[in-house]
Motif scaffolding. Sequence first.
Motif, PDB file in Angstrom:
ATOM      1  N   LYS A 299       0.815  -1.219   0.000  1.00  0.00           N
ATOM      2  CA  LYS A 299       0.000   0.000   0.000  1.00  0.00           C
ATOM      3  C   LYS A 299       0.847   1.268   0.000  1.00  0.00           C
ATOM      4  CE  LYS A 299      -4.024  -2.079   2.245  1.00  0.00           C
ATOM      5  NZ  LYS A 299      -4.971  -2.028   3.406  1.00  0.00           N
ATOM      6  N   GLU A 300       2.036   1.208   0.607  1.00  0.00           N
ATOM      7  CA  GLU A 300       2.913   2.377   0.610  1.00  0.00           C
ATOM      8  C   GLU A 300       3.349   2.753  -0.803  1.00  0.00           C
ATOM      9  OE1 GLU A 300       6.144   1.633   3.200  1.00  0.00           O
ATOM     10  OE2 GLU A 300       4.910   1.580   5.026  1.00  0.00           O
TER      11      GLU A 300
ATOM     12  N   GLU B 124       0.303   4.419  -2.393  1.00  0.00           N
ATOM     13  CA  GLU B 124       0.136   5.776  -1.875  1.00  0.00           C
ATOM     14  C   GLU B 124       1.186   6.715  -2.445  1.00  0.00           C
ATOM     15  OE1 GLU B 124       0.273   5.258   2.301  1.00  0.00           O
ATOM     16  OE2 GLU B 124      -1.752   4.399   2.458  1.00  0.00           O
ATOM     17  N   SER B 125       2.400   6.215  -2.614  1.00  0.00           N
ATOM     18  CA  SER B 125       3.456   7.026  -3.199  1.00  0.00           C
ATOM     19  C   SER B 125       3.120   7.401  -4.645  1.00  0.00           C
ATOM     20  CB  SER B 125       4.782   6.270  -3.145  1.00  0.00           C
ATOM     21  OG  SER B 125       5.803   6.999  -3.773  1.00  0.00           O
TER      22      SER B 125
ATOM     23  N   GLU C  75       0.100   7.572  -5.921  1.00  0.00           N
ATOM     24  CA  GLU C  75      -1.024   8.516  -5.887  1.00  0.00           C
ATOM     25  C   GLU C  75      -0.547   9.936  -5.577  1.00  0.00           C
ATOM     26  OE1 GLU C  75      -3.592   6.790  -3.001  1.00  0.00           O
ATOM     27  OE2 GLU C  75      -4.722   5.609  -4.488  1.00  0.00           O
ATOM     28  N   SER C  76       0.446  10.037  -4.708  1.00  0.00           N
ATOM     29  CA  SER C  76       0.958  11.364  -4.341  1.00  0.00           C
ATOM     30  C   SER C  76       1.626  12.064  -5.522  1.00  0.00           C
ATOM     31  CB  SER C  76       1.946  11.241  -3.179  1.00  0.00           C
ATOM     32  OG  SER C  76       3.110  10.537  -3.585  1.00  0.00           O
TER      33      SER C  76
END
Length: 285
Positions: A182-183, A186-187, A189-190
Amino acid sequence: MGVFPDISTNLGDYVARFVDFLDESFEGLFNFIYLFSTQIINGIEGFLVWMPWWLLILLVALLGWYFKSISSGILYGVFLFLIGTFGLWEDLMTTIAIVMTAVIISLAIGIPLGVWMAFSKGFSTVMRPILDAMQTMPSFVYLIPAIFFFNLGNVAAIFATLIYAVPPVIRLTELAIRGVNKEVIESAESFGSSKWQMLLKIQLPQALPTIMAGVNQTTMMALAMVVIASMVGAQGLGEQVLVSINQIDMALGFEAGISIVFLAIIIDRITGGVADKLQKHRRAS
């Protein structure tokens, strides 16, 4: 003492009517599937028969060496050579063509469905009992609709094999996509990545080793249907096993049976080796 109401006849009638409805309403679709599958089988089989036997053995040996070891490659080449000495080379080519066609169609259907299930909990909830039924239903039951829609032959065998072999790749694709770190997501997506960019550039590459395990399982299950599919007119090694049973021919039964075992070992080890290579590459990166 009470007697249960007999609903079997009515239920059977409803099923028969539904099947007749499908056959009449989607006759064009079934004809297209029949022609499409026939072309793929004939194309693959024609290419394999055209290829010199020694070249195919060499290619398999090289694949075994690259994905496993030198000794494994030599062993796989010996396996194929022995099948040829049994006089079953053309039957082997037919079996490979049927299995490859079933696997190609299974992957074309299974991987997108697995991705869809990973992104939609509702769709996953609906699909899971269907997949459970497909995996637990006796294999012989699949032969009935296969014969009804496609008559006897290799296409009916592919249809029956498809139902049996497609669940593993669907399940493992969903599991692989859901298991991506998930990290990392999320990275991405950022940095403003879209869902398609994340799927194609992050999630699928990260999930590829597990998906390849699903490909391995699907391929092995397709091969497991070879003998059963011979009951609906499928040719190849499974047909020779069926002939040996009818004629009580121990020699033919052993040769055809051990040839299927050899083919299963080769496919399992090479596809498993591909998954291992991808896993090592993923860890290294």
